[in-house]
Design a protein around this motif. Structure first.
Motif, PDB file in Angstrom:
ATOM      1  N   VAL A  42      -5.954   5.753  -8.338  1.00 37.74           N
ATOM      2  CA  VAL A  42      -4.919   6.377  -9.147  1.00 37.74           C
ATOM      3  C   VAL A  42      -5.597   7.091 -10.317  1.00 37.74           C
ATOM      4  O   VAL A  42      -6.402   6.487 -11.030  1.00 37.74           O
ATOM      5  CB  VAL A  42      -3.918   5.323  -9.676  1.00 37.74           C
ATOM      6  CG1 VAL A  42      -2.805   5.990 -10.473  1.00 37.74           C
ATOM      7  CG2 VAL A  42      -3.343   4.490  -8.529  1.00 37.74           C
ATOM      8  N   SER A  43      -5.257   8.369 -10.479  1.00 40.65           N
ATOM      9  CA  SER A  43      -5.810   9.143 -11.589  1.00 40.65           C
ATOM     10  C   SER A  43      -4.769  10.164 -12.021  1.00 40.65           C
ATOM     11  O   SER A  43      -3.693  10.265 -11.421  1.00 40.65           O
ATOM     12  CB  SER A  43      -7.105   9.845 -11.173  1.00 40.65           C
ATOM     13  OG  SER A  43      -6.818  10.861 -10.242  1.00 40.65           O
ATOM     14  N   ASP A  44      -5.124  10.914 -13.028  1.00 38.12           N
ATOM     15  CA  ASP A  44      -4.213  11.961 -13.501  1.00 38.12           C
ATOM     16  C   ASP A  44      -3.911  12.993 -12.423  1.00 38.12           C
ATOM     17  O   ASP A  44      -2.876  13.629 -12.444  1.00 38.12           O
ATOM     18  CB  ASP A  44      -4.796  12.662 -14.726  1.00 38.12           C
ATOM     19  CG  ASP A  44      -4.832  11.744 -15.940  1.00 38.12           C
ATOM     20  OD1 ASP A  44      -4.067  10.760 -15.970  1.00 38.12           O
ATOM     21  OD2 ASP A  44      -5.639  12.004 -16.851  1.00 38.12           O
ATOM     22  N   SER A  45      -4.833  13.166 -11.478  1.00 41.01           N
ATOM     23  CA  SER A  45      -4.622  14.161 -10.422  1.00 41.01           C
ATOM     24  C   SER A  45      -3.828  13.610  -9.241  1.00 41.01           C
ATOM     25  O   SER A  45      -3.562  14.338  -8.295  1.00 41.01           O
ATOM     26  CB  SER A  45      -5.962  14.720  -9.950  1.00 41.01           C
ATOM     27  OG  SER A  45      -6.774  13.680  -9.448  1.00 41.01           O
ATOM     28  N   GLY A  46      -3.452  12.335  -9.271  1.00 41.42           N
ATOM     29  CA  GLY A  46      -2.620  11.771  -8.215  1.00 41.42           C
ATOM     30  C   GLY A  46      -3.156  10.470  -7.650  1.00 41.42           C
ATOM     31  O   GLY A  46      -3.972   9.793  -8.278  1.00 41.42           O
ATOM     32  N   LYS A  47      -2.682  10.150  -6.458  1.00 39.74           N
ATOM     33  CA  LYS A  47      -3.045   8.894  -5.788  1.00 39.74           C
ATOM     34  C   LYS A  47      -3.701   9.211  -4.456  1.00 39.74           C
ATOM     35  O   LYS A  47      -3.222  10.069  -3.725  1.00 39.74           O
ATOM     36  CB  LYS A  47      -1.798   8.040  -5.569  1.00 39.74           C
ATOM     37  CG  LYS A  47      -1.110   7.633  -6.850  1.00 39.74           C
ATOM     38  CD  LYS A  47       0.191   6.920  -6.563  1.00 39.74           C
ATOM     39  CE  LYS A  47       0.894   6.587  -7.880  1.00 39.74           C
ATOM     40  NZ  LYS A  47       2.225   6.031  -7.642  1.00 39.74           N
ATOM     41  N   THR A  48      -4.773   8.484  -4.176  1.00 39.54           N
ATOM     42  CA  THR A  48      -5.481   8.657  -2.916  1.00 39.54           C
ATOM     43  C   THR A  48      -5.545   7.312  -2.208  1.00 39.54           C
ATOM     44  O   THR A  48      -5.977   6.312  -2.802  1.00 39.54           O
ATOM     45  CB  THR A  48      -6.921   9.170  -3.155  1.00 39.54           C
ATOM     46  OG1 THR A  48      -6.852  10.377  -3.899  1.00 39.54           O
ATOM     47  CG2 THR A  48      -7.639   9.410  -1.843  1.00 39.54           C
ATOM     48  N   ALA A  72       0.837  -1.207   0.000  1.00 45.46           N
ATOM     49  CA  ALA A  72       0.000   0.000   0.000  1.00 45.46           C
ATOM     50  C   ALA A  72       0.872   1.257   0.000  1.00 45.46           C
ATOM     51  O   ALA A  72       0.578   2.233  -0.704  1.00 45.46           O
ATOM     52  CB  ALA A  72      -0.941  -0.002   1.204  1.00 45.46           C
ATOM     53  N   ALA A  73       1.948   1.234   0.761  1.00 45.97           N
ATOM     54  CA  ALA A  73       2.866   2.381   0.811  1.00 45.97           C
ATOM     55  C   ALA A  73       3.567   2.581  -0.531  1.00 45.97           C
ATOM     56  O   ALA A  73       3.691   3.716  -1.009  1.00 45.97           O
ATOM     57  CB  ALA A  73       3.886   2.181   1.927  1.00 45.97           C
ATOM     58  N   GLU A  98       2.539   5.910  -2.379  1.00 48.17           N
ATOM     59  CA  GLU A  98       3.618   6.838  -2.066  1.00 48.17           C
ATOM     60  C   GLU A  98       3.322   7.613  -0.797  1.00 48.17           C
ATOM     61  O   GLU A  98       3.581   8.803  -0.676  1.00 48.17           O
ATOM     62  CB  GLU A  98       3.877   7.781  -3.253  1.00 48.17           C
ATOM     63  CG  GLU A  98       4.309   7.046  -4.503  1.00 48.17           C
ATOM     64  CD  GLU A  98       4.433   7.931  -5.723  1.00 48.17           C
ATOM     65  OE1 GLU A  98       4.124   9.143  -5.648  1.00 48.17           O
ATOM     66  OE2 GLU A  98       4.828   7.396  -6.768  1.00 48.17           O
ATOM     67  N   ARG A  99       2.735   6.918   0.183  1.00 47.48           N
ATOM     68  CA  ARG A  99       2.393   7.484   1.493  1.00 47.48           C
ATOM     69  C   ARG A  99       2.934   6.563   2.574  1.00 47.48           C
ATOM     70  O   ARG A  99       3.164   5.382   2.353  1.00 47.48           O
ATOM     71  CB  ARG A  99       0.870   7.566   1.677  1.00 47.48           C
ATOM     72  CG  ARG A  99       0.134   8.306   0.605  1.00 47.48           C
ATOM     73  CD  ARG A  99      -0.329   9.650   1.095  1.00 47.48           C
ATOM     74  NE  ARG A  99      -1.247  10.360   0.241  1.00 47.48           N
ATOM     75  CZ  ARG A  99      -0.976  10.881  -0.941  1.00 47.48           C
ATOM     76  NH1 ARG A  99       0.188  10.706  -1.477  1.00 47.48           N
ATOM     77  NH2 ARG A  99      -1.882  11.578  -1.598  1.00 47.48           N
ATOM     78  N   ASP A 100       3.085   7.081   3.767  1.00 46.59           N
ATOM     79  CA  ASP A 100       3.432   6.243   4.906  1.00 46.59           C
ATOM     80  C   ASP A 100       2.202   5.433   5.299  1.00 46.59           C
ATOM     81  O   ASP A 100       1.100   5.979   5.392  1.00 46.59           O
ATOM     82  CB  ASP A 100       3.879   7.090   6.098  1.00 46.59           C
ATOM     83  CG  ASP A 100       5.235   7.742   5.867  1.00 46.59           C
ATOM     84  OD1 ASP A 100       6.021   7.217   5.051  1.00 46.59           O
ATOM     85  OD2 ASP A 100       5.496   8.784   6.491  1.00 46.59           O
ATOM     86  N   VAL A 101       2.391   4.149   5.518  1.00 50.88           N
ATOM     87  CA  VAL A 101       1.302   3.262   5.921  1.00 50.88           C
ATOM     88  C   VAL A 101       1.760   2.497   7.156  1.00 50.88           C
ATOM     89  O   VAL A 101       2.828   1.882   7.153  1.00 50.88           O
ATOM     90  CB  VAL A 101       0.920   2.281   4.791  1.00 50.88           C
ATOM     91  CG1 VAL A 101      -0.160   1.318   5.236  1.00 50.88           C
ATOM     92  CG2 VAL A 101       0.485   3.035   3.547  1.00 50.88           C
ATOM     93  N   ALA A 102       0.945   2.552   8.194  1.00 50.09           N
ATOM     94  CA  ALA A 102       1.287   1.874   9.452  1.00 50.09           C
ATOM     95  C   ALA A 102       1.254   0.361   9.274  1.00 50.09           C
ATOM     96  O   ALA A 102       0.431  -0.174   8.518  1.00 50.09           O
ATOM     97  CB  ALA A 102       0.307   2.290  10.544  1.00 50.09           C
ATOM     98  N   ASN A 103       2.147  -0.297   9.985  1.00 54.49           N
ATOM     99  CA  ASN A 103       2.147  -1.760   9.998  1.00 54.49           C
ATOM    100  C   ASN A 103       0.882  -2.266  10.683  1.00 54.49           C
ATOM    101  O   ASN A 103       0.252  -1.543  11.449  1.00 54.49           O
ATOM    102  CB  ASN A 103       3.378  -2.289  10.744  1.00 54.49           C
ATOM    103  CG  ASN A 103       4.655  -2.020   9.978  1.00 54.49           C
ATOM    104  OD1 ASN A 103       4.680  -1.960   8.764  1.00 54.49           O
ATOM    105  ND2 ASN A 103       5.735  -1.838  10.714  1.00 54.49           N
ATOM    106  N   ILE A 104       0.537  -3.516  10.405  1.00 61.92           N
ATOM    107  CA  ILE A 104      -0.576  -4.145  11.102  1.00 61.92           C
ATOM    108  C   ILE A 104      -0.057  -5.366  11.847  1.00 61.92           C
ATOM    109  O   ILE A 104       0.970  -5.934  11.488  1.00 61.92           O
ATOM    110  CB  ILE A 104      -1.742  -4.528  10.149  1.00 61.92           C
ATOM    111  CG1 ILE A 104      -1.266  -5.454   9.027  1.00 61.92           C
ATOM    112  CG2 ILE A 104      -2.396  -3.285   9.586  1.00 61.92           C
ATOM    113  CD1 ILE A 104      -2.397  -5.930   8.119  1.00 61.92           C
TER     114      ILE A 104
END
Length: 164
Positions: free
Chosen positions: A147-153, A123-124, A128-134
């Motif tokens: 994912v789109s032209d405006s970025g990633k959510t 997921a990280a 391209e974001r920090d994702v906490a471990n589980i």
């Protein structure tokens, strides 16, 4: 007038291409497994969670399903794959960087079933974001990376199943 008509025609052809470039990646850790076994299968609660996942994702237009080769991940992916009449493709959890690049390059809605130590990592990489471990006890997380032209959510959902 010709310029205006040409511009309108160009916009008509460009718009569908941009819409097609928008896609979602759904990542989930395998459901609850039976304890104290090598390559365990799902426990009863895990089977219920896998069925719930299939219902939750029924209308997401997922085109591909990926799983590691372990029994618990394959069993988690199976209800959704059967419901959608999709084959389950296997990936190596040891090669997450290459797998992330493949998923982004394909530009399709996909479901990926992994493990507690690899699903947040993937997921990280994808978002391209920090994702906490589980932890080993957390099974309800469902990650969606749009994912789109405006970025990633990145959105984190929680499956509403609780087992005793």
């Amino acid at each position: 007038m010709k310029y205006l008509l040409l511009t309108l025609l160009l916009l008509l052809f460009i718009s569908p291409v941009q819409a097609q470039d928008s896609f979602s990646l759904y990542l989930v850790r395998h459901a609850e497994k039976q304890a104290n076994q090598e390559n365990p299968k799902l426990a009863q609660c895990g089977r219920l969670r896998a069925e719930q996942l299939a219902k939750l994702l029924a209308h997401t237009k997922i085109k591909k399903v990926y799983s590691t080769s372990y029994r618990r991940t394959m069993e988690t992916a199976t209800p959704f794959a059967q419901q959608q009449k999709l084959a389950i493709k296997q990936y190596s959890p040891a090669k997450l960087d290459q797998f992330a690049q493949l998923l982004l390059k394909q530009k399709e809605n996909v479901l990926v079933v992994g493990h507690s130590n690899t699903t947040p990592q993937l997921a990280a990489l994808l978002s391209e974001r920090d994702v906490a471990n589980i932890t080993e006890e957390e099974y309800s997380h469902l990650y969606q990376i749009q994912v789109s032209d405006s970025g990633k959510t990145l959105t984190l959902f929680s499956q509403p199943l609780t087992c005793d």
